[in-house]
Write a protein that holds these residues in place. Structure first.
Motif, mmCIF file in Angstrom:
data_model
loop_
_atom_site.group_PDB
_atom_site.id
_atom_site.type_symbol
_atom_site.label_atom_id
_atom_site.label_comp_id
_atom_site.label_asym_id
_atom_site.label_seq_id
_atom_site.Cartn_x
_atom_site.Cartn_y
_atom_site.Cartn_z
ATOM 1 N N ARG A 1 38.379 17.155 8.733
ATOM 2 C CA ARG A 1 38.207 18.055 9.872
ATOM 3 C C ARG A 1 36.718 18.291 10.098
ATOM 4 N NH1 ARG A 1 41.509 22.548 7.052
ATOM 5 N NH2 ARG A 1 40.067 21.742 5.499
ATOM 6 N N VAL A 2 36.274 18.046 11.335
ATOM 7 C CA VAL A 2 34.852 18.078 11.654
ATOM 8 C C VAL A 2 34.538 19.199 12.640
ATOM 9 C CG1 VAL A 2 32.918 16.743 12.599
ATOM 10 C CG2 VAL A 2 34.698 15.585 11.263
ATOM 11 N N LEU A 3 33.477 19.920 12.340
ATOM 12 C CA LEU A 3 32.922 20.937 13.226
ATOM 13 C C LEU A 3 31.655 20.363 13.844
ATOM 14 C CD1 LEU A 3 32.450 23.843 14.327
ATOM 15 C CD2 LEU A 3 31.357 24.349 12.117
ATOM 16 N N ASP B 1 39.314 14.399 12.761
ATOM 17 C CA ASP B 1 39.734 15.453 13.687
ATOM 18 C C ASP B 1 38.592 16.410 13.978
ATOM 19 O OD1 ASP B 1 42.376 14.523 13.724
ATOM 20 O OD2 ASP B 1 42.943 15.762 12.014
ATOM 21 N N VAL B 2 38.336 16.685 15.245
ATOM 22 C CA VAL B 2 37.360 17.699 15.633
ATOM 23 C C VAL B 2 38.111 19.017 15.736
ATOM 24 C CG1 VAL B 2 35.775 18.497 17.424
ATOM 25 C CG2 VAL B 2 35.893 16.059 16.850
ATOM 26 N N ILE B 3 37.695 19.993 14.935
ATOM 27 C CA ILE B 3 38.408 21.282 14.957
ATOM 28 C C ILE B 3 37.754 22.287 15.899
ATOM 29 C CG2 ILE B 3 39.477 21.029 12.685
ATOM 30 C CD1 ILE B 3 36.758 23.441 12.802
ATOM 31 N N ALA B 4 36.450 22.081 16.193
ATOM 32 C CA ALA B 4 35.770 22.997 17.109
ATOM 33 C C ALA B 4 34.408 22.440 17.484
ATOM 34 C CB ALA B 4 35.598 24.375 16.470
ATOM 35 N N ILE B 5 33.939 22.910 18.640
ATOM 36 C CA ILE B 5 32.553 22.709 19.051
ATOM 37 C C ILE B 5 31.957 24.106 19.131
ATOM 38 C CG2 ILE B 5 31.022 21.991 20.912
ATOM 39 C CD1 ILE B 5 33.095 19.814 21.615
#
Length: 145
Positions: free
Chosen positions: A4-6, A28-32
């Motif tokens: 999971r990537v921020l 997976d991008v969890i947030a920007i």
């Protein structure tokens, strides 16, 4: 389960470009997040963070990276046009991607971030600089896997 990537970046077009590269790498991008508050709000949900230095709330990136790594055991990669501004915060990071970047550079940094063993000599891509202190800095993240 995918890592999971921020993405901590206040320029939305740059953030969206990074998001596509991360997704293409199978993560997976969890947030920007565009500032410290948003980044720390997402900290408990991420394994890896791609962090710009100069954000909406000023030059807070190095401090964010340090807090993500030390308090939340996140593997940090700085993404910046100003690598000299990282300073002591490099001690907690895997490395730095220099802007302007290309997909290969971000992908190489992510490959290193998900690796079980850290071998900076295995990653030789222009625009990515691994930091020697990284092995000790991110091994604690394994407890989150």
């Amino acid at each position: 389960m995918a890592e999971r990537v921020l993405i901590v970046e206040d320029e939305i077009l740059v953030a969206l470009e990074i998001e596509q590269i991360v997704q293409d790498a199978g993560l997976d991008v969890i947030a920007i997040a565009a500032d410290r508050t948003e980044a720390l709000a997402a900290a408990s949900r991420c394994d890896i963070a791609l962090v710009d230095l100069n954000l909406r709330d000023g030059p807070t990136g190095p401090g964010i990276g340090m807090e993500l790594a030390r308090r939340h055991h996140v593997r940090v990669i700085y993404v910046t046009a100003n690598p000299a501004q990282i300073g002591p915060a490099s001690n907690v990071a895997i490395g730095c991607v220099t802007k302007p970047f290309d997909a290969q550079c971000i992908s190489a940094a992510l490959k290193l971030a998900v690796a079980k063993d850290f071998h900076p000599e295995d990653i030789a891509v222009s625009g990515f600089t691994p930091f020697p202190a990284a092995p000790g800095a991110w091994r604690g993240a394994e407890s989150r896997r």
